[in-house]
Scaffold this motif. Structure first.
Motif, PDB file in Angstrom:
ATOM      1  N   GLY A   1      33.659  52.564  37.380  1.00  0.00           N
ATOM      2  CA  GLY A   1      31.804  52.143  36.564  1.00  0.00           C
ATOM      3  C   GLY A   1      31.354  53.220  36.341  1.00  0.00           C
TER       4      GLY A   1
ATOM      5  N   ARG B   1      32.928  49.432  29.703  1.00  0.00           N
ATOM      6  CA  ARG B   1      32.965  47.969  30.482  1.00  0.00           C
ATOM      7  C   ARG B   1      34.703  48.036  30.912  1.00  0.00           C
ATOM      8  NH1 ARG B   1      31.307  44.560  27.528  1.00  0.00           N
ATOM      9  NH2 ARG B   1      29.031  44.837  28.721  1.00  0.00           N
ATOM     10  N   ALA B   2      35.547  48.853  30.060  1.00  0.00           N
ATOM     11  CA  ALA B   2      36.719  48.755  30.154  1.00  0.00           C
ATOM     12  C   ALA B   2      36.994  49.219  31.566  1.00  0.00           C
ATOM     13  CB  ALA B   2      37.120  49.009  28.965  1.00  0.00           C
TER      14      ALA B   2
ATOM     15  N   ASN C   1      46.324  45.186  31.108  1.00  0.00           N
ATOM     16  CA  ASN C   1      45.042  43.800  30.450  1.00  0.00           C
ATOM     17  C   ASN C   1      44.390  45.057  29.166  1.00  0.00           C
ATOM     18  OD1 ASN C   1      46.577  41.872  31.053  1.00  0.00           O
ATOM     19  ND2 ASN C   1      45.300  41.974  33.164  1.00  0.00           N
ATOM     20  N   PHE C   2      44.645  45.552  29.755  1.00  0.00           N
ATOM     21  CA  PHE C   2      42.795  46.912  28.626  1.00  0.00           C
ATOM     22  C   PHE C   2      43.842  47.246  27.317  1.00  0.00           C
ATOM     23  CE2 PHE C   2      42.287  50.702  26.806  1.00  0.00           C
ATOM     24  CZ  PHE C   2      41.219  51.013  26.526  1.00  0.00           C
TER      25      PHE C   2
ATOM     26  N   ALA D   1      45.383  46.239  35.486  1.00  0.00           N
ATOM     27  CA  ALA D   1      44.202  46.022  34.768  1.00  0.00           C
ATOM     28  C   ALA D   1      44.241  47.183  33.307  1.00  0.00           C
ATOM     29  CB  ALA D   1      42.932  46.325  35.604  1.00  0.00           C
TER      30      ALA D   1
ATOM     31  N   ALA E   1      35.079  50.713  34.169  1.00  0.00           N
ATOM     32  CA  ALA E   1      34.768  49.755  35.093  1.00  0.00           C
ATOM     33  C   ALA E   1      35.674  48.428  35.353  1.00  0.00           C
ATOM     34  CB  ALA E   1      33.299  49.224  34.424  1.00  0.00           C
ATOM     35  N   GLU E   2      36.372  47.553  35.230  1.00  0.00           N
ATOM     36  CA  GLU E   2      36.839  46.936  35.246  1.00  0.00           C
ATOM     37  C   GLU E   2      38.364  47.360  35.574  1.00  0.00           C
ATOM     38  OE1 GLU E   2      37.741  44.622  31.744  1.00  0.00           O
ATOM     39  OE2 GLU E   2      35.946  43.398  31.669  1.00  0.00           O
ATOM     40  N   ILE E   3      38.275  48.389  35.583  1.00  0.00           N
ATOM     41  CA  ILE E   3      40.129  48.998  36.238  1.00  0.00           C
ATOM     42  C   ILE E   3      39.331  50.195  37.339  1.00  0.00           C
ATOM     43  CG2 ILE E   3      41.649  51.052  35.518  1.00  0.00           C
ATOM     44  CD1 ILE E   3      41.272  50.439  32.555  1.00  0.00           C
TER      45      ILE E   3
END
Length: 381
Positions: free
Chosen positions: A260, A252-253, A288-289, A285, A255-257
């Motif tokens: 996906g 998921r991380a 943040n990860f 992003a 994908a957020e960057i």
């Protein structure tokens, strides 16, 4: 290599029935052939329901064909050129491979009848002769006249053996492992290995990894890590462990960057060039990860950040930073990166003070490690 070939032969999981086919596609088609021969991989992708559905070839039939049975009974269908076009442009010859629109149409005719049996049940490849165009075809100047299923097979053989395919695959492999602008001389040597071995993937990789261009000083750090590479390398650098929840959290991380899993919509797959991944939003992003990873906020993922600085004096932020740079960047930190990170050592969120403000008592290792993971050197491979 599974990642490389999945993007080369990309399918989008969120297109209809592909979501039910995609894991089998990776397991049964991409992975077994990832270090084999390109022509075998090409043939396997052409027959899998995931590719047939994603690029609509399962719907492609000869002109005038009338569907029998099912909700479309009595409906006239026709030729679909999606797969034929991507087969030449993205899978084999490349956009400059010398084919024409007429070639696209002729290739599409060769693959009529290649479809899916019971797409919502067994979902197996099947060739339906009644839907096939049995007329002669001419592809790249060669007449295809064997008839039936063999028309498509002969097209695959023709494309796999074409010199343009050798150059196109060599260019993509060299871009992946050396530089976004692959050295032309190396590309030609890799293409020669393709031609000499009939598309043996291991042989091409050996040429790349033994090449002076691969070992050159300017190759190190030339490639920006894709989001999945960044996430995986950050977790590994911290010695992180992950259970099933953690694996999902890491996917998921990524994908957020921006990357996906199975979620690249276009047939080109996720990009392999720096410009796709280097922008303010994507870099934020990533940071943040890194903060979530080092701070223990990813469910199911455990990273022992403290072990990285074992023995360092926690009351000395500079000593902690030096240890993190050595452990995470292995001496590759530039003077600019050191200067930027050193400037952060005086910030309250990095250096905690004693209650009576007598001086620094502890260093927030997790936040400092996240800043190192966010450095330009860690973003490159």
């Amino acid at each position: 290599m599974v990642d490389f070939w999945f993007n080369h032969f990309n399918v989008f999981a969120n297109k209809g029935e592909v979501r039910w086919y995609v894991t089998a596609y990776e397991r049964d088609v991409i992975r077994p052939h990832a270090l084999g021969r390109f022509p075998d991989l090409l043939r396997a992708t052409a027959r899998h329901p995931a590719m047939l559905y994603y690029l609509d070839n399962w719907l492609s039939v000869r002109p005038g064909f009338v569907r029998r049975g099912g909700p479309d009974q009595g409906r006239r269908a026709g030729l679909n050129e999606n797969y034929a076009r991507e087969l030449m442009e993205l899978h084999t010859l490349g956009v400059d491979g010398g084919y024409t629109q007429r070639d696209v149409t002729e290739v599409a005719r060769a693959f009529t009848g290649w479809t899916i049996d019971r797409p919502r049940e067994q979902a197996r490849y099947v060739f339906r002769p009644a839907a096939h165009d049995f007329g002669n075809k001419r592809v790249l100047g060669r007449v295809i006249s064997v008839g039936g299923e063999r028309d498509g097979e002969q097209v695959l053989d023709l494309l796999a053996a074409h010199p343009a395919t050798a150059r196109f695959i060599a260019g993509k492999l060299t871009r992946r492992f050396v530089n976004d602008q692959p050295p032309p001389a190396l590309v030609e040597r890799v293409a020669a290995a393709y031609r000499d071995t009939g598309g043996d993937i291991r042989a091409m990789l050996r040429v790349i990894f033994a090449a002076p261009e691969f070992r050159a000083a300017d190759t190190a750090g030339a490639k920006i890590k894709k989001p999945s590479e960044f996430v995986a390398s950050a977790a590994r650098a911290l010695g992180a462990s992950a259970d099933a929840r953690g694996a999902t959290a890491l996917a998921r991380a990524a994908a957020e960057i921006g990357e996906g899993l199975y979620e690249a919509t276009p047939p080109t797959g996720h990009p392999d060039r720096a410009e796709a991944w280097v922008n303010p939003g994507a870099l934020l992003a990533r940071m943040n990860f890194a903060l979530s990873l080092t701070g223990g906020r990813l469910p199911g993922v455990r990273a022992d950040v403290e072990a990285l600085v074992a023995g360092a004096d926690r009351r000395q932020p500079q000593a902690v930073l030096d240890r993190l740079l050595a452990e995470l960047l292995h001496g590759r930190a530039s003077e600019q990166t050191r200067t930027v990170l050193t400037a952060q050592l005086g910030l309250p969120e990095i250096t905690r003070l004693t209650p009576d403000d007598r001086g620094p008592a502890d260093t927030d290792v997790a936040k400092l490690a996240a800043l190192v993971l966010g450095s330009p050197e860690f973003q490159r491979r």
